[in-house]
Design a protein around this motif. Sequence first.
Motif, PDB file in Angstrom:
ATOM      1  N   ALA A 216     -53.252  62.848-131.971  1.00  0.00           N
ATOM      2  CA  ALA A 216     -53.835  62.315-130.741  1.00  0.00           C
ATOM      3  C   ALA A 216     -53.573  60.821-130.588  1.00  0.00           C
ATOM      4  O   ALA A 216     -53.334  60.335-129.480  1.00  0.00           O
ATOM      5  CB  ALA A 216     -55.337  62.594-130.725  1.00  0.00           C
ATOM      6  N   GLN A 217     -53.615  60.089-131.695  1.00  0.00           N
ATOM      7  CA  GLN A 217     -53.405  58.653-131.591  1.00  0.00           C
ATOM      8  C   GLN A 217     -51.987  58.318-131.136  1.00  0.00           C
ATOM      9  O   GLN A 217     -51.781  57.345-130.408  1.00  0.00           O
ATOM     10  CB  GLN A 217     -53.730  57.971-132.921  1.00  0.00           C
ATOM     11  CG  GLN A 217     -55.214  57.965-133.207  1.00  0.00           C
ATOM     12  CD  GLN A 217     -55.625  56.874-134.170  1.00  0.00           C
ATOM     13  OE1 GLN A 217     -54.822  56.056-134.595  1.00  0.00           O
ATOM     14  NE2 GLN A 217     -56.898  56.847-134.510  1.00  0.00           N
TER      15      GLN A 217
ATOM     16  N   THR B  17     -56.996  64.732-123.258  1.00  0.00           N
ATOM     17  CA  THR B  17     -57.956  65.806-122.980  1.00  0.00           C
ATOM     18  C   THR B  17     -57.247  67.149-122.860  1.00  0.00           C
ATOM     19  O   THR B  17     -57.763  68.177-123.313  1.00  0.00           O
ATOM     20  CB  THR B  17     -58.764  65.501-121.715  1.00  0.00           C
ATOM     21  OG1 THR B  17     -57.881  65.286-120.604  1.00  0.00           O
ATOM     22  CG2 THR B  17     -59.623  64.258-121.904  1.00  0.00           C
ATOM     23  N   ASP B  18     -56.052  67.147-122.280  1.00  0.00           N
ATOM     24  CA  ASP B  18     -55.294  68.398-122.191  1.00  0.00           C
ATOM     25  C   ASP B  18     -54.929  68.918-123.584  1.00  0.00           C
ATOM     26  O   ASP B  18     -55.023  70.122-123.862  1.00  0.00           O
ATOM     27  CB  ASP B  18     -54.020  68.184-121.376  1.00  0.00           C
ATOM     28  CG  ASP B  18     -54.277  68.058-119.878  1.00  0.00           C
ATOM     29  OD1 ASP B  18     -55.423  68.315-119.453  1.00  0.00           O
ATOM     30  OD2 ASP B  18     -53.339  67.702-119.138  1.00  0.00           O
ATOM     31  N   ALA B  19     -54.505  68.017-124.467  1.00  0.00           N
ATOM     32  CA  ALA B  19     -54.130  68.427-125.825  1.00  0.00           C
ATOM     33  C   ALA B  19     -55.336  68.945-126.593  1.00  0.00           C
ATOM     34  O   ALA B  19     -55.232  69.927-127.345  1.00  0.00           O
ATOM     35  CB  ALA B  19     -53.487  67.256-126.561  1.00  0.00           C
ATOM     36  N   PHE B  20     -56.483  68.287-126.420  1.00  0.00           N
ATOM     37  CA  PHE B  20     -57.701  68.725-127.112  1.00  0.00           C
ATOM     38  C   PHE B  20     -58.118  70.116-126.643  1.00  0.00           C
ATOM     39  O   PHE B  20     -58.452  70.983-127.458  1.00  0.00           O
ATOM     40  CB  PHE B  20     -58.824  67.723-126.860  1.00  0.00           C
ATOM     41  CG  PHE B  20     -60.158  68.138-127.421  1.00  0.00           C
ATOM     42  CD1 PHE B  20     -60.376  68.145-128.791  1.00  0.00           C
ATOM     43  CD2 PHE B  20     -61.197  68.520-126.589  1.00  0.00           C
ATOM     44  CE1 PHE B  20     -61.605  68.530-129.325  1.00  0.00           C
ATOM     45  CE2 PHE B  20     -62.428  68.903-127.105  1.00  0.00           C
ATOM     46  CZ  PHE B  20     -62.634  68.909-128.470  1.00  0.00           C
ATOM     47  N   THR B  21     -58.095  70.353-125.342  1.00  0.00           N
ATOM     48  CA  THR B  21     -58.474  71.659-124.812  1.00  0.00           C
ATOM     49  C   THR B  21     -57.503  72.742-125.281  1.00  0.00           C
ATOM     50  O   THR B  21     -57.910  73.848-125.628  1.00  0.00           O
ATOM     51  CB  THR B  21     -58.531  71.616-123.278  1.00  0.00           C
ATOM     52  OG1 THR B  21     -59.508  70.660-122.870  1.00  0.00           O
ATOM     53  CG2 THR B  21     -58.906  72.976-122.702  1.00  0.00           C
TER      54      THR B  21
ATOM     55  N   ASN C 294     -64.936  67.265-119.566  1.00  0.00           N
ATOM     56  CA  ASN C 294     -65.354  66.761-118.263  1.00  0.00           C
ATOM     57  C   ASN C 294     -65.495  65.247-118.354  1.00  0.00           C
ATOM     58  O   ASN C 294     -66.215  64.748-119.214  1.00  0.00           O
ATOM     59  CB  ASN C 294     -66.685  67.378-117.851  1.00  0.00           C
ATOM     60  CG  ASN C 294     -66.672  68.900-117.981  1.00  0.00           C
ATOM     61  OD1 ASN C 294     -65.737  69.553-117.555  1.00  0.00           O
ATOM     62  ND2 ASN C 294     -67.711  69.448-118.599  1.00  0.00           N
ATOM     63  N   VAL C 295     -64.781  64.521-117.508  1.00  0.00           N
ATOM     64  CA  VAL C 295     -64.724  63.072-117.622  1.00  0.00           C
ATOM     65  C   VAL C 295     -65.306  62.407-116.392  1.00  0.00           C
ATOM     66  O   VAL C 295     -64.898  62.703-115.261  1.00  0.00           O
ATOM     67  CB  VAL C 295     -63.272  62.582-117.825  1.00  0.00           C
ATOM     68  CG1 VAL C 295     -63.249  61.080-118.072  1.00  0.00           C
ATOM     69  CG2 VAL C 295     -62.614  63.320-118.986  1.00  0.00           C
ATOM     70  N   ALA C 296     -66.248  61.492-116.606  1.00  0.00           N
ATOM     71  CA  ALA C 296     -66.741  60.619-115.542  1.00  0.00           C
ATOM     72  C   ALA C 296     -66.096  59.260-115.750  1.00  0.00           C
ATOM     73  O   ALA C 296     -66.324  58.609-116.770  1.00  0.00           O
ATOM     74  CB  ALA C 296     -68.259  60.498-115.599  1.00  0.00           C
TER      75      ALA C 296
ATOM     76  N   LYS D 250     -62.627  65.846-112.269  1.00  0.00           N
ATOM     77  CA  LYS D 250     -62.517  67.133-112.949  1.00  0.00           C
ATOM     78  C   LYS D 250     -61.245  67.204-113.770  1.00  0.00           C
ATOM     79  O   LYS D 250     -60.152  67.080-113.250  1.00  0.00           O
ATOM     80  CB  LYS D 250     -62.520  68.277-111.934  1.00  0.00           C
ATOM     81  CG  LYS D 250     -63.869  68.488-111.266  1.00  0.00           C
ATOM     82  CD  LYS D 250     -63.874  69.759-110.457  1.00  0.00           C
ATOM     83  CE  LYS D 250     -65.241  70.025-109.856  1.00  0.00           C
ATOM     84  NZ  LYS D 250     -65.269  71.297-109.118  1.00  0.00           N
ATOM     85  N   MET D 251     -61.431  67.430-115.058  1.00  0.00           N
ATOM     86  CA  MET D 251     -60.284  67.668-115.913  1.00  0.00           C
ATOM     87  C   MET D 251     -60.087  69.176-116.096  1.00  0.00           C
ATOM     88  O   MET D 251     -59.011  69.624-116.423  1.00  0.00           O
ATOM     89  CB  MET D 251     -60.485  67.004-117.268  1.00  0.00           C
ATOM     90  CG  MET D 251     -60.695  65.509-117.192  1.00  0.00           C
ATOM     91  SD  MET D 251     -59.325  64.646-116.431  1.00  0.00           S
ATOM     92  CE  MET D 251     -58.070  64.949-117.652  1.00  0.00           C
TER      93      MET D 251
END
Length: 337
Positions: A280-281, A41-45, A53-55, A4-5
Amino acid sequence: MFAKMKPTAFALLAATIAAPALADEVNLYSYRQPELLKPLTDAFTAETGINVNVAYLEKGMIERLTAEGTRSPADLVLTVDIARLAAVVDAGLTQPVDSAALSANVPAAFHDPDGHWWGLSTRARVVYASKERVKPGDVTTYEDLADPKWKGRICTRSGTHAYNVALTAAVLHHLGEDGARAWLEGVKANLARKPQGNDRAQVKAIWAGECDIAIGNTYYMGEMLKDSEQKEWADSVNIVFPVFEGGGAHVNISGVAMTKAAPHRENALKMMEFLTSPQAQEIYAHANFEYPIAPGTEPDALVKGWGSFTPDSVNLMELAKLRPAALKLIEEVDFDG
């Protein structure tokens, strides 16, 4: 198992299928470690309000996506190595994406010509050279590795490992079949020991005096320098960026692709565009000691200190097509024997 992110993360496939799709989320399958992705993922959100959500999958991504079919919850796959990216595409599990932002952020050599995958960062396949026993300029090209002057002085991991198969595919592209066979035979004749271990083990072997040069990926240097035991190994070598005669340094890639089933296509596209953005990169490159590829971006300061290089210009999808032939040559010369 799903990691869970964000609170809305999908935990079980059955529950995901039964539940209605949420407009404010995107679902990602990834081979990369959680600590490398969380800053992204934190920056994108934070920027978009879209939950990620990451598997995290250690293996079996293609099998899983195939089994899930059109009911798959996955919107995106993120993985390393062109072989894995090409395999997902070849399995018919992705869809082409056409985006002006992606095209602007990702040079042509680092995305699928048909738009099925897009690169995020690169790692170079370099030479680790003993600071004590190898002079600057002693090795400048990949072709040099087959020179008899290195007899008994080279260490490497298995020739059939994905990293070395990719390098051999690049050799095959530049030198042709006869040239690649002669190169493999030459490198094999120069080995100080039977191929073994991982890339870090080769640096340890140089430190221990078992060999003078080794083949490895750039980012391992960053990882070793963070380790109290391995820092001594890393400090014993220089990084040399060899090139192909008439070409550049061989690189491999991490990349992202949109799944064919993608239930949140709009959000998935937003995330792809974000992941390839300069912002992001640079976050990603700082976490993984790799090189960002968006124009105008800079690697982490530590990585930048290793020196600059010109990547080979061949499209990585072309090298992916040569991998079966490269592996066949590796086995024919019995490189690991």
